[in-house]
Write a protein that holds these residues in place. Structure first.
Motif, PDB file in Angstrom:
ATOM      1  N   PRO A 148       5.231  66.600  71.847  1.00 40.34           N
ATOM      2  CA  PRO A 148       6.593  66.010  71.846  1.00 40.34           C
ATOM      3  C   PRO A 148       7.692  66.789  70.959  1.00 40.34           C
ATOM      4  N   THR A 149       7.214  67.763  70.143  1.00 37.58           N
ATOM      5  CA  THR A 149       8.227  68.184  69.224  1.00 37.58           C
ATOM      6  C   THR A 149       8.620  69.765  69.757  1.00 37.58           C
ATOM      7  N   TYR A 150       8.099  69.715  71.033  1.00 35.16           N
ATOM      8  CA  TYR A 150       8.713  70.913  71.798  1.00 35.16           C
ATOM      9  C   TYR A 150       9.443  70.377  73.336  1.00 35.16           C
ATOM     10  N   PRO A 151      10.294  71.382  73.618  1.00 34.73           N
ATOM     11  CA  PRO A 151      10.792  71.163  75.166  1.00 34.73           C
ATOM     12  C   PRO A 151       9.241  71.270  75.754  1.00 34.73           C
TER      13      PRO A 151
ATOM     14  N   ARG B 147       0.856  60.242  74.016  1.00 26.76           N
ATOM     15  CA  ARG B 147       2.303  60.846  73.354  1.00 26.76           C
ATOM     16  C   ARG B 147       3.097  61.865  74.123  1.00 26.76           C
ATOM     17  N   ARG B 148       2.198  62.217  75.099  1.00 28.22           N
ATOM     18  CA  ARG B 148       2.815  63.446  75.902  1.00 28.22           C
ATOM     19  C   ARG B 148       4.100  63.260  76.189  1.00 28.22           C
ATOM     20  N   ARG B 149       5.044  64.566  75.993  1.00 26.71           N
ATOM     21  CA  ARG B 149       6.198  64.425  76.659  1.00 26.71           C
ATOM     22  C   ARG B 149       6.126  65.123  78.037  1.00 26.71           C
TER      23      ARG B 149
END
Lengths: 536, 152
Positions: A148-151, B147-149
């Motif tokens: 989540p801290t990166y695109p 939590r995955r984007r």
């Protein structure tokens, strides 16, 4: 014919030179790469023998001053709080790197706008994104999509196993509710493109005998050579030569026999790292460029950035993995990556989980820390540490300062009599505060993970792997050396593609970004070849 | 005692010194460094070390001289305790002595098959067999999954 003029001459066959040469070969002109080092052989790497640690500390040391091999040049580091590290061979420092492969984050490209420090880059993450992806494919990157801290991006291979050591530390991060994510690693978790997967040899930092770790001699170069790119090892460039109009027209270099050769080229590309590149530019003085090539701004060699490292180690009761597994490719944390004014410093750092050490290095580092004595207590103290430690390194963002420099040493010379670089580097107060803060947070998370004792090196001197900023990129020729396409403002047919062009450093290992920039610059040349040398 | 004036060439002296620096373990599983005949490795390493070698070599010569002055048999003639005391006193005034010695002794000692077995390591190089490591904890992966984007 050895010295036929070429279309594109690349100097340096490491991370950036290889990626650039592979890409630029598409334009169909002749491409030649000169490197001062040799081709390496996997069968010669230390992990083939029981003496792997001894060799890792000697001829495979990351310090050119320790190695002192014919391919190396000495670096005067007496006035530097961090010792510069590098390797000189086809593959460059990727031969010895840990292969940790984070990208700079989008905000790293705009520190001035975000935090009022450093400078904004003339390019952004989105510009580089396709090149990051292409590069991941070429190098063979393992990782878990969705940090989540990166695109969003998808590494081509699944992540490497964390092992006991990584699992243990990750539980500590979970306990504190801190961000962590399996690292993007340029090490194969599966067979890929004819290369075998990692078998957890351990000594990544002295070359991968398995070939699972990406080094450009086994990733980019074989493909580039199939495209027709020539590599000439053992070739040390003395200076870049110029025409009467000030444009570059080639180089003078010493060949494998030590004989001076002339190589003409239409385009010259520097990929010699953040120390080698300014050294060569400063060694290329001429009537047209009296202060060194591409140096009308006076910024060549200035704004040197490392990543100051702190190392925090926990001792655990239960046995962990020791040196088994890739040393630095476990997980990262960006919990403290962004500015938080309450911490007393600007910008931030990443944590990177590190596995244990081999037996000799456990004893040596234990000695330095005062934890492993000689004499009758040696074996007991050694057993308490060996296979019982896990470490974190904090990779802190170093901000550019003109007083941190690479200049030419007035006396020190390499084996060919070429003036050697002198590094002057002082840690900033901001970095010092950041390191101290990171040590405290590192100890906190180690204890949360179950460490019974912790110790730290607040500034790890032998950690100058990342060499950046000494020929920075920018739109204004007065405040930068190259433009947003890596092209020297002063010399239109001279390009720089290594870490020298970094405007700021971020708080992560830079190689992924260095290579993405090299691919991007190559693409800019390909797309603009007809107008490349037009006035701005 | 061999007839040599340089400490690094005096194998008996060096062997005694190495046994003081890394003695055999109490259980006997780990041998003393002197008994493994590592004097030559240490001497070769120090003589090839441009930074530590020139500092440590004179310190070793001095240690040998002091030992000979204290005991006619030199370091090798002393008891282990007396030898250790003498070495400790010399190290106190010559701090690089032990640093330089250990820099070359530890890599030589910790590659001996008998030593590797004694510390629980297989007596083989890392390559080609490599090692197994534990898989990533499934519980941790499950947490990360949440939590995955997502893919845009």
């Amino acid at each position: 014919m050895p010295n036929e003029p070429v279309g594109v001459l690349v100097i340096g066959a490491g991370a950036s030179g290889a990626a650039f040469a592979w890409s630029i070969a598409d334009i169909g002109t002749s491409v030649l790469c000169l490197d001062q080092g040799p081709w390496m052989k996997q069968r010669d790497y230390p992990s083939n023998g029981l003496d792997w640690e001894a060799r890792s500390l000697a001829e495979f040391s990351a310090s050119p001053n320790v190695r002192g091999l014919p391919a190396d040049y000495p670096v005067n580091e007496q006035n530097s709080e961090i010792a510069p590290l590098m390797f000189n061979a086809v593959g460059g420092s990727t031969i010895l790197w840990a292969a940790h492969f984070p990208r700079l984050t989008p905000r790293d490209f705009r520190t001035k706008s975000e935090d009022g420090v450093g400078e904004d880059w003339p390019i952004d993450y989105e510009t580089l994104e396709p090149y990051f992806t292409l590069n991941d494919t070429m190098m063979g990157v393992s990782g878990l999509a969705g940090d989540p801290t990166y695109p969003y991006h998808e590494p081509p291979l699944p992540p490497l196993p964390l092992g006991k050591t990584g699992n243990k530390m990750a539980h500590g991060f979970e306990k504190l509710g801190w961000h962590w994510w399996p690292s993007d690693s340029a090490i194969l978790s599966r067979e890929y493109e004819g290369r075998a997967p990692c078998v957890n040899l351990g000594p990544c930092l002295s070359g991968c005998a398995q070939g699972a770790k990406a080094s450009t001699d086994i990733t980019y170069w074989p493909v580039a050579q199939r495209k027709g790119v020539q590599v000439r090892p053992g070739s040390r460039v003395r200076e870049i030569t110029v025409r009467s109009d000030g444009m570059a027209d080639g180089v003078l270099y010493y060949d494998e026999k030590g004989e001076l050769q002339e190589q003409k080229a239409e385009i010259v590309v520097l990929a010699c790292n953040g120390i080698g590149t300014p050294r060569l530019l400063l060694n290329s003085k001429s009537e047209q460029h009296p202060d060194g090539l591409a140096n009308s701004s006076g910024l060549v060699g200035k704004n040197l950035m490392f990543h100051p490292y702190a190392a925090i180690t926990g001792i655990f009761e239960e046995p962990l993995d020791g040196r088994r597994g890739p040393v630095g490719c476990s997980f990262w944390s960006h919990e403290f990556y962004e500015t938080d004014a309450s911490r007393g410093f600007v910008r931030g750092y990443s944590f990177e989980a590190i596995r244990g050490l081999g037996p000799a290095t456990t004893a040596l580092s234990g000695m330095i820390q005062g934890l492993v004595p000689w004499g009758t207590e040696h074996h007991r103290a050694f057993a308490r540490l060996y296979n019982h430690t896990a470490s974190l390194v904090a990779i802190t963002e170093d901000l550019p300062e003109e007083t941190n420099t690479v200049t030419l040493d007035p006396e020190l010379k390499d084996g060919h009599g070429i003036p050697a670089p002198k590094v002057t580097y002082k840690l900033s107060e901001n970095s010092r505060k950041m390191l101290a803060y990171a040590v405290e947070r590192g100890k906190e998370v180690m204890e949360a993970a179950g460490a019974v004792e912790t110790f730290a090196q607040p500034l790890f001197r032998e950690a100058g792997w990342h060499l950046m900023g000494t020929a920075r990129m920018g739109r204004d020729p007065k405040t930068s050396v190259v433009n947003e396409r890596g092209q020297a403002h002063d010399v239109k047919n001279l390009f720089i593609v290594d870490g020298s062009v970094f405007v700021t450093a971020g708080g992560v290992n830079p190689t992924s970004t260095i290579q993405a920039i090299a691919l991007y610059v190559a693409d800019c040349i390909k797309k603009n070849i007809d107008t490349l040398f037009d006035p701005a | 005692m061999t007839d040599a004036t340089k400490a690094l060439d005096d194998r008996d002296f060096m062997s005694a010194l190495l046994d003081i620096v890394i003695p055999a373990s109490a259980s006997g599983e780990l041998p003393g460094a002197g008994s493994l005949g590592l004097e030559r490795d240490v001497a070769t390493g120090l003589r090839a070390d441009p930074m530590l070698g020139p500092v440590v070599e004179p310190d070793l010569d001095k240690l040998r001289e002091v030992a000979l002055a204290e005991h006619p048999g030199g370091l090798q003639g002393m008891t282990a305790e007396d030898g250790a005391r003498l070495v400790e006193a010399q190290v106190a005034s010559n701090p690089f002595l032990m640093l330089g010695l250990l820099r070359h002794l530890y890599p030589a000692y910790y590659r001996q098959p008998q030593v590797l077995e004694g510390i629980g390591e297989p007596p083989r190089p890392p390559f080609p067999e490599g090692f197994d490591v534990e898989a990533t904890d499934a519980g941790l992966l499950e947490i990360l999954e949440g939590r995955r984007r997502g893919k845009p």
